[in-house]
Design a protein around this motif. Structure first.
Motif, PDB file in Angstrom:
ATOM      1  N   ARG A 418     -55.989  88.258  35.721  1.00  0.00           N
ATOM      2  CA  ARG A 418     -55.813  89.204  36.822  1.00  0.00           C
ATOM      3  C   ARG A 418     -54.482  89.048  37.554  1.00  0.00           C
ATOM      4  N   THR A 419     -53.652  88.082  37.133  1.00  0.00           N
ATOM      5  CA  THR A 419     -52.421  87.791  37.874  1.00  0.00           C
ATOM      6  C   THR A 419     -51.231  87.753  36.935  1.00  0.00           C
ATOM      7  N   ALA A 420     -50.155  88.440  37.310  1.00  0.00           N
ATOM      8  CA  ALA A 420     -48.927  88.443  36.526  1.00  0.00           C
ATOM      9  C   ALA A 420     -47.992  87.335  36.998  1.00  0.00           C
ATOM     10  N   ALA A 421     -47.177  86.862  36.080  1.00  0.00           N
ATOM     11  CA  ALA A 421     -46.147  85.886  36.431  1.00  0.00           C
ATOM     12  C   ALA A 421     -44.902  86.622  36.907  1.00  0.00           C
ATOM     13  N   LEU A 422     -44.310  86.127  37.981  1.00  0.00           N
ATOM     14  CA  LEU A 422     -43.088  86.692  38.539  1.00  0.00           C
ATOM     15  C   LEU A 422     -42.018  85.616  38.540  1.00  0.00           C
ATOM     16  N   LEU A 423     -40.873  85.920  37.961  1.00  0.00           N
ATOM     17  CA  LEU A 423     -39.713  85.027  37.987  1.00  0.00           C
ATOM     18  C   LEU A 423     -38.506  85.867  38.376  1.00  0.00           C
ATOM     19  N   ALA A 424     -37.603  85.310  39.162  1.00  0.00           N
ATOM     20  CA  ALA A 424     -36.521  86.129  39.697  1.00  0.00           C
ATOM     21  C   ALA A 424     -35.319  85.287  40.054  1.00  0.00           C
ATOM     22  N   ALA A 443     -52.004  91.448  41.607  1.00  0.00           N
ATOM     23  CA  ALA A 443     -51.536  90.129  42.038  1.00  0.00           C
ATOM     24  C   ALA A 443     -50.409  89.605  41.155  1.00  0.00           C
ATOM     25  N   VAL A 444     -49.444  88.942  41.789  1.00  0.00           N
ATOM     26  CA  VAL A 444     -48.385  88.220  41.081  1.00  0.00           C
ATOM     27  C   VAL A 444     -48.299  86.813  41.662  1.00  0.00           C
ATOM     28  N   TRP A 445     -47.770  85.919  40.860  1.00  0.00           N
ATOM     29  CA  TRP A 445     -47.534  84.550  41.323  1.00  0.00           C
ATOM     30  C   TRP A 445     -46.158  84.145  40.831  1.00  0.00           C
ATOM     31  N   ARG A 446     -45.297  83.746  41.770  1.00  0.00           N
ATOM     32  CA  ARG A 446     -43.928  83.423  41.386  1.00  0.00           C
ATOM     33  C   ARG A 446     -43.851  82.036  40.761  1.00  0.00           C
ATOM     34  N   PHE A 486     -28.945  87.525  29.807  1.00  0.00           N
ATOM     35  CA  PHE A 486     -28.437  88.886  29.574  1.00  0.00           C
ATOM     36  C   PHE A 486     -28.331  89.709  30.851  1.00  0.00           C
ATOM     37  N   VAL A 487     -28.674  89.099  31.964  1.00  0.00           N
ATOM     38  CA  VAL A 487     -28.736  89.820  33.235  1.00  0.00           C
ATOM     39  C   VAL A 487     -27.394  89.860  33.947  1.00  0.00           C
ATOM     40  N   GLY A 488     -26.552  88.857  33.719  1.00  0.00           N
ATOM     41  CA  GLY A 488     -25.299  88.759  34.449  1.00  0.00           C
ATOM     42  C   GLY A 488     -25.563  88.442  35.912  1.00  0.00           C
ATOM     43  N   ASP A 489     -24.819  89.051  36.827  1.00  0.00           N
ATOM     44  CA  ASP A 489     -24.972  88.761  38.251  1.00  0.00           C
ATOM     45  C   ASP A 489     -25.800  89.811  38.980  1.00  0.00           C
ATOM     46  N   VAL A 490     -26.510  90.661  38.238  1.00  0.00           N
ATOM     47  CA  VAL A 490     -27.354  91.685  38.867  1.00  0.00           C
ATOM     48  C   VAL A 490     -28.621  91.029  39.411  1.00  0.00           C
ATOM     49  N   PRO A 491     -29.025  91.305  40.649  1.00  0.00           N
ATOM     50  CA  PRO A 491     -30.315  90.803  41.146  1.00  0.00           C
ATOM     51  C   PRO A 491     -31.434  91.243  40.205  1.00  0.00           C
ATOM     52  N   TRP A 492     -32.252  90.287  39.771  1.00  0.00           N
ATOM     53  CA  TRP A 492     -33.178  90.545  38.660  1.00  0.00           C
ATOM     54  C   TRP A 492     -34.524  89.898  38.919  1.00  0.00           C
ATOM     55  N   ALA A 493     -35.572  90.607  38.514  1.00  0.00           N
ATOM     56  CA  ALA A 493     -36.926  90.059  38.538  1.00  0.00           C
ATOM     57  C   ALA A 493     -37.609  90.389  37.219  1.00  0.00           C
ATOM     58  N   HIS A 494     -38.416  89.453  36.767  1.00  0.00           N
ATOM     59  CA  HIS A 494     -39.149  89.581  35.511  1.00  0.00           C
ATOM     60  C   HIS A 494     -40.640  89.454  35.814  1.00  0.00           C
ATOM     61  N   VAL A 495     -41.436  90.445  35.368  1.00  0.00           N
ATOM     62  CA  VAL A 495     -42.876  90.456  35.612  1.00  0.00           C
ATOM     63  C   VAL A 495     -43.582  90.393  34.265  1.00  0.00           C
ATOM     64  N   ASP A 496     -44.234  89.251  34.017  1.00  0.00           N
ATOM     65  CA  ASP A 496     -44.942  89.035  32.749  1.00  0.00           C
ATOM     66  C   ASP A 496     -46.403  89.414  32.944  1.00  0.00           C
ATOM     67  N   ILE A 497     -46.809  90.542  32.343  1.00  0.00           N
ATOM     68  CA  ILE A 497     -48.154  91.079  32.547  1.00  0.00           C
ATOM     69  C   ILE A 497     -49.066  90.811  31.356  1.00  0.00           C
TER      70      ILE A 497
END
Length: 533
Positions: A418-424, A443-446, A486-497
């Motif tokens: 029920r909870t996704a992983a969040l990394l940023a 729900a997410v959990w960082r 591959f993101v460079g300096d762009v503010p980035w978030a990854h949501v693993d569902i």
């Protein structure tokens, strides 16, 4: 008085159509005591709200409409509920089917009124409780005509939106190609009696429509849903909404240097493709924020040469959930007319095995020139995402980038179903997503981006492997670290569902099967970014 909904025979349609209408929800002002259409001919079911008392042991607390109902029906519904040990928990229901009088008897007090009354638990009246209550209304009223409820007539905007959103999410039924299976459609119309904000209904419908689209797309079987089919659907929906589309098919991908996406898709008879759908707000200021959403679009995942176990392949038509999420989100952002530039990038491929499949130890050149050694062909999602992210970064110059993917079993093991992983890389963006998760109930959990783990992605033949050579755990983190390259300096978030994209059984507003997790989350995040600007 709301118009009486018509019931018509369902036309013969494509079972995998994604252009389905939501159930109708309308508002009627006033109170139950004066409601002129509260008759058997106009309303089939009345839904009345009940909550637990303020303190344990206080019994039940009747909510809006209960006293009016008792006066009109001549029935103490609260007493009936207590006699049945109904506790008023959020989403719990008690169905009361009132009897008809024998023809020789005097008329009963409720003669002419709807004979089915549903008592609906509101729990502690939190936003998530109203969402659960709405789903319970949908569950208990399938197959009927008009339903009337007073459940949110005196509550806040957020509560009203959550009730309608829960109702629409709970009304969903997955498309099916079964020819003889009985289907029970949602109620023809839900009438909200009381003082309701139309905007709450409109916003709830927009969010639910996005979730329905993700669920529908994810449910389509992979013998229908190959990369070209998804790309065609995305183009059709985008053009209908007036959005710009860029599409790169197999030869164009190879010519453009998309080494990851091309390699993953080359073992399949269906060639890979990439689609970008862009919403540009009208009269947008020059400094309007640009947000890019990238979604993993593996329409079926065998694992490639590193073939999955039989049981692990059962749900692999779901592996394009991320692509469905970002498509639904950009369409919803356009419908909401958010003051943001939003682009959804869908890298689409089928990870199959055959004479032309890519192999372990192959070295791929990604679209930004990075060379990657393949350590596992079943870690294909990060390869197609890496190409999509790198291309999006150079093509659209985003101010923020979010990717969504059913990426790792490790995230599902760590956080459950029920909870996704969040990394940023950006705390402000991560915080916005966390706030949205509390709003939507998704729900997410960082998790941390542990820099020390980055060296585990090293290769002896090139600068990067798609998986660590060791097996020391932290798979969700190392997958995100790979994408970070591959993101460079762009503010980035990854949501693993990987966990919440699919549910083994239904629960409140979440159906069994494809859940649509992520679309409401990203839409709320975009709304938050727009409000912040």
């Amino acid at each position: 008085m709301p118009r009486t909904p018509a019931r018509t025979a369902a036309p013969v349609v494509d079972p995998w159509s994604v252009d389905r209408d939501l159930p109708e929800v309308v508002v009627a002002a006033g109170r139950l005591a004066e409601c002129t259409f509260l008759t058997q001919d106009e309303v089939e079911v009345v839904v009345l709200p009940v909550a637990p008392g303020p303190e344990e042991g206080d019994g039940l607390e009747p909510r809006h409409g209960m006293i009016d109902a008792a006066l009109r029906y001549g029935v103490d519904f609260s007493e009936l509920a207590e006699r049945a040990s109904f506790d008023g928990a959020a989403g719990e229901t008690l169905v009361v089917d009132l009897p008809r009088a024998h023809r020789s008897a005097d008329a009963l007090p409720w003669a002419g009124l709807p004979e089915r009354v549903v008592l609906l638990g509101l729990g502690r009246s939190r936003v998530e409780d109203f969402r659960r209550a709405g789903a319970a209304i949908a569950r208990e009223t399938r197959g009927v005509g008009r339903v009337l409820t007073t459940a949110s007539g005196t509550d806040t905007f957020e509560d009203q939106r959550a009730l309608v959103e829960g109702y629409l999410l709970g009304a969903y039924r997955a498309p099916t190609a079964a020819t003889g299976a009985p289907r029970t459609d949602p109620a023809a119309q839900l009438v909200l009696l009381g003082d309701h904000a139309q905007r709450a209904i409109d916003e709830a419908a927009r969010a639910a429509r996005a979730a329905w689209l993700v669920r529908d797309l994810t449910t389509v079987p992979s013998n229908v849903k190959n990369p070209g089919w998804v790309a065609d659907v995305a183009e059709r929906l985008a053009h209908a909404a007036g959005l710009a589309v860029t599409r790169l098919d197999g030869p164009a991908l190879a010519a453009g240097g998309f080494g990851g996406l091309t390699a993953v898709g080359q073992g399949s008879a269906s060639e890979p493709t990439l689609v970008a759908v862009t919403y540009t707000p009208e009269d947008a200021p020059a400094d309007a924020r640009r947000v890019v959403l990238v979604g993993k679009g593996i329409t079926y995942d065998t694992g490639g040469i590193d073939i999955k176990p039989r049981t692990s392949m059962v749900t692999m038509k779901n592996d394009m959930s991320g692509a469905a999420v970002v498509l639904a989100t950009v369409l919803a952002a356009a419908e909401a007319r958010l003051p943001l530039h939003v682009t959804a990038v869908l890298p689409l491929a089928e990870n199959h095995f055959g004479a032309s499949s890519y192999r372990r130890a192959d070295v791929l050149t990604m679209v930004d020139g990075t060379r990657v050694e393949v350590g596992n062909t079943d870690a294909e999602g990060r390869l197609v995402l890496a190409d999509g992210i790198a291309w999006a970064r150079s093509t659209f110059s985003p101010d923020a980038l979010i990717d969504v993917a059913t990426l790792t079993g490790a995230a599902a093991v760590a956080l459950g179903p029920r909870t996704a992983a969040l990394l940023a890389t950006d705390d402000a963006l991560a915080t916005m997503i966390e706030q949205s998760a509390r709003t939507t109930g998704e729900a997410v959990w960082r998790l941390p981006l542990v820099d020390e783990y980055d060296e585990r992605l090293g290769s002896t033949v090139t600068e990067l492997r798609n998986v660590p050579a060791d097996e020391r755990g932290g798979g969700a983190i190392t997958a995100a670290l790979f994408l970070r390259r591959f993101v460079g300096d762009v503010p980035w978030a990854h949501v693993d569902i990987a966990g919440p994209a699919h549910a083994d059984k239904a629960s409140h507003e979440v159906p069994a099967g494809a859940t649509g997790f992520g679309a409401r989350l990203l839409l709320s995040t975009l709304e938050g970014l727009a409000a912040r600007d």
